[in-house]
Design a protein around this motif. Structure first.
Motif, PDB file in Angstrom:
ATOM      1  N   VAL A 122      -1.428 -16.751  11.307  1.00  0.00           N
ATOM      2  CA  VAL A 122      -2.342 -15.617  11.153  1.00  0.00           C
ATOM      3  C   VAL A 122      -1.583 -14.328  10.850  1.00  0.00           C
ATOM      4  N   SER A 123      -0.424 -14.155  11.471  1.00  0.00           N
ATOM      5  CA  SER A 123       0.354 -12.928  11.276  1.00  0.00           C
ATOM      6  C   SER A 123       0.875 -12.779   9.846  1.00  0.00           C
ATOM      7  N   GLU A 124       0.948 -13.908   9.103  1.00  0.00           N
ATOM      8  CA  GLU A 124       1.488 -13.871   7.735  1.00  0.00           C
ATOM      9  C   GLU A 124       0.400 -13.715   6.678  1.00  0.00           C
ATOM     10  N   ILE A 125      -0.883 -13.722   7.093  1.00  0.00           N
ATOM     11  CA  ILE A 125      -1.978 -13.635   6.118  1.00  0.00           C
ATOM     12  C   ILE A 125      -1.928 -12.343   5.301  1.00  0.00           C
ATOM     13  N   PRO A 126      -1.722 -11.158   5.922  1.00  0.00           N
ATOM     14  CA  PRO A 126      -1.614  -9.942   5.097  1.00  0.00           C
ATOM     15  C   PRO A 126      -0.471  -9.997   4.092  1.00  0.00           C
ATOM     16  N   LEU A 127       0.610 -10.680   4.449  1.00  0.00           N
ATOM     17  CA  LEU A 127       1.739 -10.803   3.532  1.00  0.00           C
ATOM     18  C   LEU A 127       1.360 -11.650   2.318  1.00  0.00           C
ATOM     19  N   VAL A 128       0.585 -12.711   2.559  1.00  0.00           N
ATOM     20  CA  VAL A 128       0.097 -13.550   1.460  1.00  0.00           C
ATOM     21  C   VAL A 128      -0.778 -12.723   0.521  1.00  0.00           C
ATOM     22  N   GLU A 129      -1.659 -11.893   1.098  1.00  0.00           N
ATOM     23  CA  GLU A 129      -2.522 -11.039   0.281  1.00  0.00           C
ATOM     24  C   GLU A 129      -1.700 -10.067  -0.559  1.00  0.00           C
ATOM     25  N   THR A 130      -0.642  -9.535   0.025  1.00  0.00           N
ATOM     26  CA  THR A 130       0.218  -8.598  -0.702  1.00  0.00           C
ATOM     27  C   THR A 130       0.920  -9.284  -1.859  1.00  0.00           C
ATOM     28  N   TYR A 131       1.464 -10.479  -1.616  1.00  0.00           N
ATOM     29  CA  TYR A 131       2.152 -11.225  -2.668  1.00  0.00           C
ATOM     30  C   TYR A 131       1.224 -11.504  -3.850  1.00  0.00           C
ATOM     31  N   PHE A 132       0.052 -12.057  -3.544  1.00  0.00           N
ATOM     32  CA  PHE A 132      -0.853 -12.450  -4.623  1.00  0.00           C
ATOM     33  C   PHE A 132      -1.448 -11.237  -5.325  1.00  0.00           C
ATOM     34  N   SER A 133      -1.590 -10.129  -4.621  1.00  0.00           N
ATOM     35  CA  SER A 133      -2.051  -8.897  -5.263  1.00  0.00           C
ATOM     36  C   SER A 133      -1.045  -8.435  -6.314  1.00  0.00           C
ATOM     37  N   MET A 134       0.242  -8.490  -5.971  1.00  0.00           N
ATOM     38  CA  MET A 134       1.286  -8.098  -6.911  1.00  0.00           C
ATOM     39  C   MET A 134       1.366  -9.077  -8.082  1.00  0.00           C
ATOM     40  N   ILE A 135       1.270 -10.384  -7.800  1.00  0.00           N
ATOM     41  CA  ILE A 135       1.307 -11.394  -8.867  1.00  0.00           C
ATOM     42  C   ILE A 135       0.148 -11.182  -9.835  1.00  0.00           C
ATOM     43  N   SER A 136      -1.036 -10.913  -9.288  1.00  0.00           N
ATOM     44  CA  SER A 136      -2.222 -10.689 -10.115  1.00  0.00           C
ATOM     45  C   SER A 136      -2.011  -9.516 -11.079  1.00  0.00           C
ATOM     46  N   LYS A 137      -1.444  -8.427 -10.577  1.00  0.00           N
ATOM     47  CA  LYS A 137      -1.226  -7.244 -11.421  1.00  0.00           C
ATOM     48  C   LYS A 137      -0.218  -7.525 -12.532  1.00  0.00           C
ATOM     49  N   ILE A 138       0.850  -8.246 -12.200  1.00  0.00           N
ATOM     50  CA  ILE A 138       1.874  -8.542 -13.208  1.00  0.00           C
ATOM     51  C   ILE A 138       1.315  -9.463 -14.294  1.00  0.00           C
ATOM     52  N   VAL A 139       0.572 -10.501 -13.891  1.00  0.00           N
ATOM     53  CA  VAL A 139      -0.012 -11.429 -14.860  1.00  0.00           C
ATOM     54  C   VAL A 139      -1.019 -10.711 -15.759  1.00  0.00           C
ATOM     55  N   LYS A 140      -1.813  -9.813 -15.174  1.00  0.00           N
ATOM     56  CA  LYS A 140      -2.798  -9.071 -15.972  1.00  0.00           C
ATOM     57  C   LYS A 140      -2.121  -8.175 -17.004  1.00  0.00           C
ATOM     58  N   ILE A 141      -1.036  -7.533 -16.608  1.00  0.00           N
ATOM     59  CA  ILE A 141      -0.303  -6.692 -17.556  1.00  0.00           C
ATOM     60  C   ILE A 141       0.223  -7.544 -18.712  1.00  0.00           C
ATOM     61  N   PHE A 142       0.719  -8.733 -18.399  1.00  0.00           N
ATOM     62  CA  PHE A 142       1.218  -9.637 -19.440  1.00  0.00           C
ATOM     63  C   PHE A 142       0.090 -10.053 -20.385  1.00  0.00           C
ATOM     64  N   VAL A 143      -1.077 -10.384 -19.836  1.00  0.00           N
ATOM     65  CA  VAL A 143      -2.224 -10.800 -20.660  1.00  0.00           C
ATOM     66  C   VAL A 143      -2.660  -9.663 -21.580  1.00  0.00           C
ATOM     67  N   VAL A 144      -2.752  -8.454 -21.044  1.00  0.00           N
ATOM     68  CA  VAL A 144      -3.152  -7.295 -21.856  1.00  0.00           C
ATOM     69  C   VAL A 144      -2.111  -7.036 -22.955  1.00  0.00           C
ATOM     70  N   PHE A 145      -0.840  -7.209 -22.633  1.00  0.00           N
ATOM     71  CA  PHE A 145       0.228  -7.006 -23.621  1.00  0.00           C
ATOM     72  C   PHE A 145       0.101  -8.013 -24.762  1.00  0.00           C
ATOM     73  N   ILE A 216      -0.784  -1.912  -2.606  1.00  0.00           N
ATOM     74  CA  ILE A 216       0.580  -1.781  -3.129  1.00  0.00           C
ATOM     75  C   ILE A 216       0.514  -2.022  -4.621  1.00  0.00           C
ATOM     76  N   GLY A 217       0.665  -0.961  -5.403  1.00  0.00           N
ATOM     77  CA  GLY A 217       0.603  -1.067  -6.849  1.00  0.00           C
ATOM     78  C   GLY A 217       1.977  -1.256  -7.459  1.00  0.00           C
ATOM     79  N   LEU A 218       1.996  -1.373  -8.785  1.00  0.00           N
ATOM     80  CA  LEU A 218       3.270  -1.541  -9.477  1.00  0.00           C
ATOM     81  C   LEU A 218       4.069  -0.251  -9.517  1.00  0.00           C
ATOM     82  N   ARG A 219       3.389   0.888  -9.402  1.00  0.00           N
ATOM     83  CA  ARG A 219       4.084   2.172  -9.462  1.00  0.00           C
ATOM     84  C   ARG A 219       3.937   2.972  -8.175  1.00  0.00           C
TER      85      ARG A 219
END
Length: 359
Positions: A122-145, A216-219
């Protein structure tokens, strides 16, 4: 006068296709209502059903553009207008297709996130959310590019030479945008170094900000302050270079204390017993680790005691301390333990001469 209907009949296919374009837009809302009614039979919309709803709306727009595009091409347009129609249609096709891919990525990342959460503590759930939030943003930037490159190619630009030009100019761009690049790299480091997670309560000492990590955003990182419930936007480089106090990670427990003075001559063991009683009978205080009381100092006008205890998390610390203080005040009053006012005794070894003038 004889009317030449054949000259008008050739426009009917185009008019019909344009009419279909508007019909498709009009039926979008009824189709969504029907789909929602079907999906809500079990009172819950699954991720797959939510994806279908999202994609159905986008498909409506694509079909509408398709009918409008080919409807306009049925008319005798000049080459310039025909090219403009094609460019506009291709731009909308690529735009809606990109939007559809982004929606699919959102659902897929959310699915992976939920699945991963079930396999971690349970203590690691916020960390999982943070990881996937960052992955989502990076993948979206790649798709838009990639979508932008495809669109530029369709618009007639020489993509190869453009990319080469970008490579040559990357040094100048890098120098001009070094702060942005620095913040981008810092955002990735924040996630990989596990300094904090989305939802954590942090205190940033360098800028004196205490609050919850909202995103936590990319910038930048967004923090909601404790004091005013305001949104503070902090460049990621400030966080990687600064000192950060995390109140919830890796352990949510918060250690707090109560410091109090009692008058000289008080029963020390009774004072310690009453302090422990006040703490252990207060809701919110954890039994493990157990509370402890220490006689720490001889003050100027009081014997100084300090009691230590743990609460579940920092958010409730002020409320718990208030209840403990109320109980201490009540127990001391019931058992004759006095909390002295600050006082000072002055000694004069040679005595004090007082002269009284008689009138």
């Amino acid at each position: 006068m004889k009317i030449n209907y054949e000259s008008y009949l050739k426009y009917l296919p185009g008019i019909f296709l344009i009419f279909c374009s508007f019909v498709v837009l009009k039926v979008k809302a009824p189709i969504n209502r029907v789909l929602k009614k079907i999906f809500l039979k079990d009172r819950k919309i699954s991720k797959a059903e939510r994806l279908i709803l999202e994609l159905s709306s986008i498909l409506n727009y694509i079909l509408s553009v398709f009918f409008l595009h080919f409807g306009l091409l049925q008319f005798n347009l000049s080459p310039i207008w025909k090219n403009a129609v094609n460019i506009g249609a291709y731009t909308l096709y690529i735009g809606f297709a990109t939007l559809a891919v982004l929606k699919i990525i959102d659902i897929f990342i959310e699915f992976l996130s939920e699945r991963t959460k079930k396999t971690v503590p349970v203590s690691e759930i916020p960390l999982v959310e943070t990881y996937f939030s960052m992955i989502s943003k990076i993948v979206k930037i790649f798709v838009v590019f990639v979508s932008s490159i495809i669109l530029l190619d369709k618009l007639g630009f020489n993509v190869t030479s453009l990319i080469t030009s970008l490579g040559v100019g990357s040094l100048a761009v890098g120098l001009a945008a070094q702060d942005t690049i620095k913040n981008f790299i810092s955002g990735i480091l924040l996630v990989t170094d596990r300094q904090f997670r989305i939802g954590d309560r942090v205190y940033i000492k360098d800028i004196d900000v205490d609050g919850y990590v909202y995103d936590i955003g990319l910038r930048t990182t967004r923090i909601i302050t404790i004091s005013g419930n305001n949104l503070i936007i902090v460049p990621n480089s400030k966080l990687t270079e600064g000192v950060i106090e995390n109140a919830l990670y890796p352990d949510m427990k918060f250690k707090d204390s109560v410091k109090i003075g009692v008058e000289y001559g008080s029963d020390i063991e009774l004072v310690k017993k009453l302090l422990l009683e006040a703490i252990t009978t207060t809701d919110g205080v954890l039994k493990e680790p157990p509370p402890s009381v220490f006689f720490i100092d001889f003050g100027d006008s009081a014997l100084i005691f300090q009691a230590f205890y743990y609460v579940k998390k920092k958010d409730i610390a002020y409320g718990v301390k208030s209840k403990i203080n109320e109980k201490i005040n009540k127990l001391f009053a019931e058992n004759g333990i006095n909390i002295p006012f600050p006082c000072q005794t002055n000694y004069f070894p040679e005595g004090v001469k007082i002269k009284i003038d008689k009138e």
